[in-house]
Design an enzyme around this catalytic site. Structure first.
Site, short mmCIF file in Angstrom:
data_model
loop_
_atom_site.label_atom_id
_atom_site.label_comp_id
_atom_site.label_asym_id
_atom_site.label_seq_id
_atom_site.Cartn_x
_atom_site.Cartn_y
_atom_site.Cartn_z
N LYS A 232 0.85 -1.20 0.00
CA LYS A 232 0.00 0.00 0.00
C LYS A 232 0.88 1.25 0.00
CE LYS A 232 -3.99 -1.77 2.59
NZ LYS A 232 -5.04 -1.62 1.57
N ARG A 306 -10.22 -11.51 1.44
CA ARG A 306 -11.09 -12.51 0.82
C ARG A 306 -10.44 -13.89 0.83
NH1 ARG A 306 -11.38 -9.15 -4.70
NH2 ARG A 306 -11.14 -7.50 -3.15
N1 BES Z 1 -8.26 -3.80 4.02
C1 BES Z 1 -8.41 -3.36 2.70
C2 BES Z 1 -9.73 -2.63 2.46
C3 BES Z 1 -9.92 -1.30 3.16
C4 BES Z 1 -9.60 -0.13 2.53
C5 BES Z 1 -10.47 -1.25 4.41
C6 BES Z 1 -9.80 1.08 3.16
C7 BES Z 1 -10.67 -0.05 5.05
C8 BES Z 1 -10.35 1.12 4.42
C9 BES Z 1 -8.37 -4.55 1.74
O1 BES Z 1 -7.62 -5.63 2.13
C10 BES Z 1 -7.82 -4.04 0.46
O2 BES Z 1 -6.70 -3.60 0.46
N2 BES Z 1 -8.60 -4.10 -0.59
C11 BES Z 1 -8.20 -3.61 -1.86
C12 BES Z 1 -8.71 -4.58 -2.90
C13 BES Z 1 -8.13 -4.36 -4.26
C14 BES Z 1 -6.66 -4.73 -4.28
C15 BES Z 1 -8.90 -5.22 -5.24
C16 BES Z 1 -8.84 -2.24 -2.07
O3 BES Z 1 -9.95 -2.02 -1.60
O4 BES Z 1 -8.19 -1.39 -2.66
ZN ZN Z 2 -5.53 -5.44 1.61
#
Ligand code: BES
Ligand code: ZN
Ligand code: ZN
Length: 456
Positions: A232, A306
């Protein structure tokens, strides 16, 4: 906090839709207005109508005013209603509004016990007792989610779960990384494998005699989500201690259900892991086999929740028989926050009755849920050229839905109608105060689910 039948130092009043105006102080009794008259020992709060959310906000702002002006007690008349939800909310707001997270501050806030003097002849003991159980679960969730990732590791979360189980009438089983590997939970195992803090699958069971129904709750417990090798960006990594919210939420729910002695069997499955980088990290291009035999092409290691949930859902369906509902809670997608905003959770699934009911119960408890409907065009977006399914969609759009649909691939045919997915990525953790919630973790979903389960 104590609720008593005495006199209070100040008197507070909830004014509905401008029913009272104090023009000399510029108070119109409109929604959100708070007027404190310290010399006159009066507090007025305005709401636009009587509902659960507004009552929680009103009594939480009364407690905040009390703290600010250093009053020790407040006298107030509860709303003149028999509606249990409204009364619960009225009492809950005081305790929820009193919450402060100062664990890491060297200067701790002072917490003199505040007295709420209930100006009524009615007996509220039962309602107050239930409000205390509910809010103690909510504040428990807030405390753990707010705690830093170096403290709340998967093993620590497991020991917290064990403590909850010991104090209540709950059984607790904990499985480690070797169990996950040896038993084919390789999606879950892989997400966790680069971390110095090994994963845990935690299974709590509350089993009252002659239970009327059986419900399984599954929670995403990423004690930290760095994104893994699909790292991230810095600004997006901050707050990812909150990625354990789903797991902690289901822990809070089962704790409250057992304390309320409800006659429903509840299982809580917490998938606790850290998504980290390292020479041993799982990679984009890896193909993982989940417990149900499905193979998953990893194209983004940040879509890890997931993968953990897929195996937790498999575990639940294999090990728990004849349940009536299976519900999962997860801070699953940023897309859900983009779509619905920070104050609303997304609900997905194939059983519209359950979804509609959850939304209605949410309204009764002052929490917002919105239905995100699947459609026949979406499954194609998860197709993989090398495995059975891909962990991210091929489209940039509809990320909350494609994540939910991914999970549905790990629900057995006979359980499809029993399954509901809650994406709480928005409301679980908000970096500002909102309504009766503090900065940070909210404990969102606990109140609604207690009522939902109580109504089965
Ligand atoms: N934990 C994150 C989702 C999230 C984002 C929770 C902001 C709370 C606040 C999740 O694991 C994630 O990173 N999801 C990605 C998915 C993408 C790579 C398809 C996302 O939402 O960007
Ligand atoms: Zn994630
Ligand atoms: Zn995550």
């Amino acid at each position: 906090m104590e609720f008593l039948k005495t006199k209070g130092e100040v008197k507070a009043e909830i004014v509905v839709n401008g029913a009272k105006k104090l023009e000399e102080y510029g108070f119109d009794g409109k929604d959100g207005e708070v007027l404190v008259l310290p010399e006159k020992k009066r507090i007025y709060v305005g709401i636009d109508e009587i509902n659960s959310e507004n009552l929680k906000i009103a009594t939480s702002s009364i407690i905040k005013a009390l703290k600010k002006y250093k009053f020790e007690s407040v006298e107030i008349t509860p709303p003149n209603t028999k509606d249990k939800d409204l009364l619960l909310s009225f009492f809950e707001g005081f305790i929820l509004g009193d919450y402060e997270f100062d664990k890491y501050k060297s200067q701790k806030a002072k917490h003199p016990i505040k007295k709420i003097a209930i100006n009524s002849k009615r007996d509220f003991e039962e309602i107050i007792n239930e409000a205390k159980i509910r809010t103690s679960a909510i504040n428990f969730v807030r405390d753990i989610v707010n705690s830093m990732p170096d403290e709340i590791t998967p093993a620590k979360l497991a020991s917290i779960a064990e403590e909850v189980a010991k104090e209540n009438n709950i059984e607790c089983k904990i499985y480690d990384e070797n169990y996950l590997y040896d038993n084919g939970y390789h999606a879950f195992y892989s997400v966790a494998k680069a971390s110095a803090n090994p994963p845990r699958l935690i299974h709590l069971t509350y089993k009252p005699k002659n239970a009327k129904r059986k419900i399984v709750l599954v929670g995403k417990g990423l004690t930290y989500d760095s994104g893994g090798l699909s790292l991230k960006p810095s600004d997006f990594m901050v707050t990812m201690k909150s990625d354990k919210s789903g797991a902690v939420t289901v822990l809070g729910i089962i704790k409250a259900i057992s304390e309320l002695d409800l006659d429903i069997e509840v299982h809580a499955i917490l998938g606790a892991a850290e998504n980290m980088i390292g020479g041993n990290a799982y990679k984009p291009d890896d193909v993982l086999k989940a417990k149900n035999g499905k193979t998953i092409e990893v194209r983004n290691t940040d879509a890890e929740g997931r993968l953990v949930l897929a195996d937790c859902l498999c575990y639940a369906q294999e090990n728990i028989k004849d349940f009536d509902y299976i519900m999962d809670f997860a801070t699953l997608t940023g897309a859900c926050v983009v779509g619905l905003g920070e104050y609303t959770a997304g609900i997905m699934g194939f059983n519209k009755n359950t979804i509609e009911k959850a939304i209605k119960v949410g309204e009764r408890r002052g929490e917002h849920f919105a239905y995100l409907p699947f459609n026949k065009y979406l499954p194609k977006l998860l197709k993989s050229n090398v495995a059975d399914i891909c962990n991210i969609a091929s489209s940039r759009y509809g990320g909350a839905l494609t994540a939910g649909l991914f999970l549905s691939e790990f629900i057995e045919k006979e359980n499809k109608e029993k399954w509901t997915h809650f994406d709480i990525a928005g409301p679980a953790y908000v970096e500002k105060e909102w309504g009766y919630n503090p900065y940070g973790a909210s404990g969102f979903g606990v109140d609604t689910l207690i009522t939902f389960i109580n109504s089965l």
